[in-house]
Enzyme design. Structure first.
Site, PDB file in Angstrom:
ATOM      1  N   CYS A  98       0.911  -1.379  -0.037  1.00 26.19           N
ATOM      2  CA  CYS A  98      -0.089   0.105   0.008  1.00 26.19           C
ATOM      3  C   CYS A  98       0.827   1.258  -0.030  1.00 26.19           C
ATOM      4  CB  CYS A  98      -1.073   0.141   1.221  1.00 26.19           C
ATOM      5  SG  CYS A  98      -1.984   1.359   1.216  1.00 26.19           S
ATOM      6  N   CYS A 100      -0.534   4.211   2.275  1.00 28.58           N
ATOM      7  CA  CYS A 100      -0.043   3.899   3.724  1.00 28.58           C
ATOM      8  C   CYS A 100       1.267   4.162   3.983  1.00 28.58           C
ATOM      9  CB  CYS A 100      -0.594   2.801   4.238  1.00 28.58           C
ATOM     10  SG  CYS A 100      -2.499   2.537   4.288  1.00 28.58           S
TER      11      CYS A 100
END
Length: 183
Positions: free
Chosen positions: A132, A135
């Site tokens: 991700c 993130c």
């Protein structure tokens, strides 16, 4: 199972993984709580039983407190959810989705049970495993804003990479050679 026993279970072709694992256990870039928190969170993220049990036992033996261990597991659990959501929103590139509130309960992010830097380093490790970018960028910016050095963030990434590779190698070997599984 200890880290040494885990290394011994690796096949010859994965020798470098075992070497890297041993080096990272003593890597001075992170303090012990952050280092072992990243190890536990990474092992939880990958979920391979031998790796998870060995790392959990090694972390406890190295002095990781029960509270810090729970915080690492919380990081893995929360990132399992948020990494999927924010990665999807990021990949879709739709401004409408990025503008919407995520509407996912994230209270555990604020009540981690470990020092904030330790928790965020664990989140970086898990986010790397889960791929991700959103993130990773968010936690990296937060860590850098609190004075964490790039070498410390890199150490979390290296732990994630090696734990993931060890776990995936052991899972592949177990699938290929189930007769060698530890009972």
């Amino acid at each position: 199972m200890s880290i040494e026993a885990l290394r011994a279970r690796l096949p010859d072709y994965a020798h470098d993984l075992g070497t890297n694992l041993a080096l990272l256990v003593d890597d001075p870039a992170l303090d012990p709580e952050a280092r072992w928190g990243c190890f536990v969170a990474s092992a939880c993220a990958v979920g391979e039983p031998q790796t998870l049990r060995a790392i959990d036992a090694a972390a406890t033996a190295a002095g990781l407190t029960a509270e810090a261990n729970r915080a690492a597991r919380k990081a893995a659990a929360m990132m399992a959810m948020t990494n999927v959501y924010f990665r999807a929103v990021h990949l879709m590139e739709g401004a409408a989705y990025q503008a919407l509130p995520c509407r996912l309960r994230l209270n555990r992010l604020a009540h981690a049970g470990a020092r904030g830097v330790t928790y965020d380093l664990s989140c970086v490790a898990v986010s790397a495993i889960n791929g991700c970018g959103a993130c990773l960028d968010s936690h990296e910016a937060d860590l850098r804003g609190r004075g964490v050095e790039p070498t410390q963030i890199q150490a979390a990434l290296r732990i994630a990479a090696v734990v993931s590779a060890v776990a995936r190698t052991l899972a592949a070997e177990a699938a290929l050679h189930p007769q060698n599984l530890e009972i």
